[in-house]
Write a protein that holds these residues in place. Structure first.
Motif, short mmCIF file in Angstrom:
data_model
loop_
_atom_site.label_atom_id
_atom_site.label_comp_id
_atom_site.label_asym_id
_atom_site.label_seq_id
_atom_site.Cartn_x
_atom_site.Cartn_y
_atom_site.Cartn_z
N ARG A 92 35.60 -31.73 -17.39
CA ARG A 92 34.17 -31.99 -17.31
C ARG A 92 33.91 -33.12 -16.31
O ARG A 92 34.73 -34.02 -16.14
N TYR A 93 32.72 -33.08 -15.71
CA TYR A 93 32.33 -34.12 -14.75
C TYR A 93 31.00 -34.74 -15.17
O TYR A 93 30.12 -34.05 -15.69
N VAL A 103 28.00 -36.76 -13.23
CA VAL A 103 27.48 -37.13 -11.91
C VAL A 103 26.21 -37.95 -12.12
O VAL A 103 25.31 -37.54 -12.86
N ALA A 162 30.40 -41.15 -20.02
CA ALA A 162 31.59 -40.34 -19.72
C ALA A 162 32.49 -40.22 -20.94
O ALA A 162 33.08 -39.16 -21.19
N ALA A 216 34.43 -36.86 -20.06
CA ALA A 216 34.50 -36.44 -18.66
C ALA A 216 35.86 -36.78 -18.05
O ALA A 216 36.51 -37.75 -18.44
N LYS A 217 36.23 -35.99 -17.07
CA LYS A 217 37.47 -36.23 -16.34
C LYS A 217 37.25 -37.26 -15.25
O LYS A 217 38.15 -38.04 -14.90
N GLU A 218 36.04 -37.28 -14.69
CA GLU A 218 35.75 -38.14 -13.54
C GLU A 218 34.24 -38.39 -13.46
O GLU A 218 33.45 -37.56 -13.91
N ILE A 249 31.17 -39.26 -10.74
CA ILE A 249 30.78 -39.33 -9.33
C ILE A 249 29.42 -40.02 -9.25
O ILE A 249 28.45 -39.57 -9.87
N LEU A 264 29.81 -28.92 -11.02
CA LEU A 264 30.66 -29.36 -9.91
C LEU A 264 31.97 -28.58 -9.91
O LEU A 264 32.67 -28.54 -10.93
N THR A 275 29.38 -29.74 -16.21
CA THR A 275 28.94 -30.96 -15.55
C THR A 275 27.62 -31.45 -16.14
O THR A 275 26.73 -30.65 -16.43
#
Length: 430
Positions: A77-78, A80, A112, A117-119, A121, A201, A206
């Motif tokens: 998962r992201y 943003v 997050a 989430a993995k990352e 942005i 994403l 996301t």
């Protein structure tokens, strides 16, 4: 003025809130440590859901519900963060970015963790160069303290924040155009469904959240959902930063409790109108919103009250126009903006925006005809609601609202072949 304790802007102008020592001395990152130590990710989602925090970027969708839409299928998962603020009249996210980047970072980390989430942005508008520098320095300091990276604050949670600068396209404020931009593609909105929660994403689940939205999350963690929900109307609770501009004596960003009246916002916060002037029109939600008028000054500044007036709160940009404003000129200024910012993907937006701009520009120049007025009175239904994203739907709301409320002002531009408002001295606040 309604009693209220600001949180997002507390200390602004008095302390260097971008300094991590100052931020920690005021309790900064305590909410993150509490979430990681005492709460499961689902518990964080539940707390934010119970607060009824609604997204501060424009749509006003409940944040906890947005997080809960992510499928539990094991895919990465992201998260943003949308800092591509470009709505005409809005300048609150830029202030938060430049003055209080650490509460944004803490909010991102908690968010997050909640969605696992993995990352992260962080998407920053290209023109916000100073904000980018400030945020990057703050992120470096946070990383050096162990709040970003591996095993944050001694927990099992690890994550990094990547910075991505946009290139200054208004359309990239739309979440799927923004995701395309991050992927290196042309900034164009995607056809939905699928929505970013399922295919965002890189096709992965996301969440896209606004800067002000995530900045509020630490306060919900430390003060609780009940505190947040107790501020303002039940369906529109919480603090909100509003950018007030136009014909007021003290334009600026003001943190308010949602639900106060437009009159209190303009008179008590923004210092009222210039001496001797009267309200003619107000855009309550940025360039995309329909206008309200003098008789609407006691309307509450919240999502439901403004929707009942057939307009919107949007991103929280209030543009005030007094009785010196030429609404034909103001309309032309806004329509020209949307014409230039169209990505060109949808015909009604691409072609319609150009034609509407030509029509209004003719009127403003004293070269319009009665036929132009007849077309403007009917064109709303052929543009609005026929596009992939809200940009095309943003062309007509202000123009239609002031054309309906002040038809004689538009007709006078045709009859007199000039602006009827003291030729040469009328203004556009838009």
């Amino acid at each position: 003025m309604t009693p209220f304790e600001p949180v997002l802007t507390k200390g602004l102008g008095e302390l260097d809130l971008a300094d991590i020592d100052v931020y920690e001395s005021r309790g900064g990152f305590g909410a993150l440590r509490k979430a990681l130590r005492d709460l499961t990710p689902d518990a964080v989602v539940s707390e934010v859901s119970a607060s009824n925090l609604r997204g501060r970027g424009g749509a006003g969708f409940p944040t906890g519900k947005k997080w809960s839409f992510l499928p539990k299928d094991g895919r990465p998962r992201y998260l943003v963060c949308n800092c591509d603020e470009a709505e005409p009249g809005t300048f609150k996210d830029r202030m938060l970015l430049e003055k209080t980047p650490l509460q944004i970072i803490e909010g991102l980390l908690i968010s997050a963790y909640a969605i696992q989430a993995k990352e992260i942005i962080m998407y920053i508008r290209g023109e916000f160069l100073e904000g980018y520098r400030v945020f990057k320095n703050a992120l470096d300091a946070v990383r050096s303290r162990g709040y970003v990276g591996q095993k944050i604050a001694g927990s099992d949670f690890s994550i990094d924040i990547l910075l991505h600068r946009g290139a200054g396209a208004y359309i990239c404020g739309e979440e799927t155009a923004l995701l395309n931009s991050v992927e290196g593609k042309r900034g164009e909105p995607r056809l939905k469904p699928p929505f970013p929660a399922n295919a965002g994403l890189y096709g992965m689940p996301t969440v896209v959240n606004n800067v002000e939205t995530v900045a509020l999350v630490p306060y919900i963690m430390t003060r609780g959902a009940k505190w947040f929900a107790s501020i303002g109307p039940e369906k529109s609770p919480g603090p909100k930063i509003v950018s007030v501009s136009g014909h007021v004596q003290r334009p600026g960003n003001y943190e308010i409790p949602l639900g106060i009246s437009m009159r209190e916002l303009i008179d008590e916060y923004a210092g009222g109108l210039r001496p001797g002037r009267r309200v003619k029109a107000i855009q309550p939600g940025g360039g995309s919103s329909a206008a309200i008028f003098e008789e609407d000054l006691d309307t509450g500044y919240d999502y439901e009250s403004l929707a009942a007036k057939r307009t919107m709160l949007g991103s929280g940009a209030v543009v005030v126009m007094d009785d010196t404003a030429c609404l034909v000129r103001s309309s032309m200024t806004l329509v020209r903006f949307f014409e230039k910012e169209s990505c060109g993907q949808c015909t009604p937006c691409r072609e319609g925006g150009q034609w509407v701009h030509r029509l209004v520009a003719r009127l403003e120049a004293g070269e319009g005809t009665d036929a132009d007025l007849r077309v403007l009175n009917t064109i709303n239904t052929t543009i609005t609601g026929t596009n992939l994203c809200p940009l095309g739907d943003s062309i007509m709301p202000f123009l239609s609202s002031v054309l309906t409320r002040f038809p004689d002002e538009f007709a006078a531009h045709v009859k007199l072949a000039r602006c009827p408002l003291s030729a040469g001295s009328s203004e556009s606040a838009a």
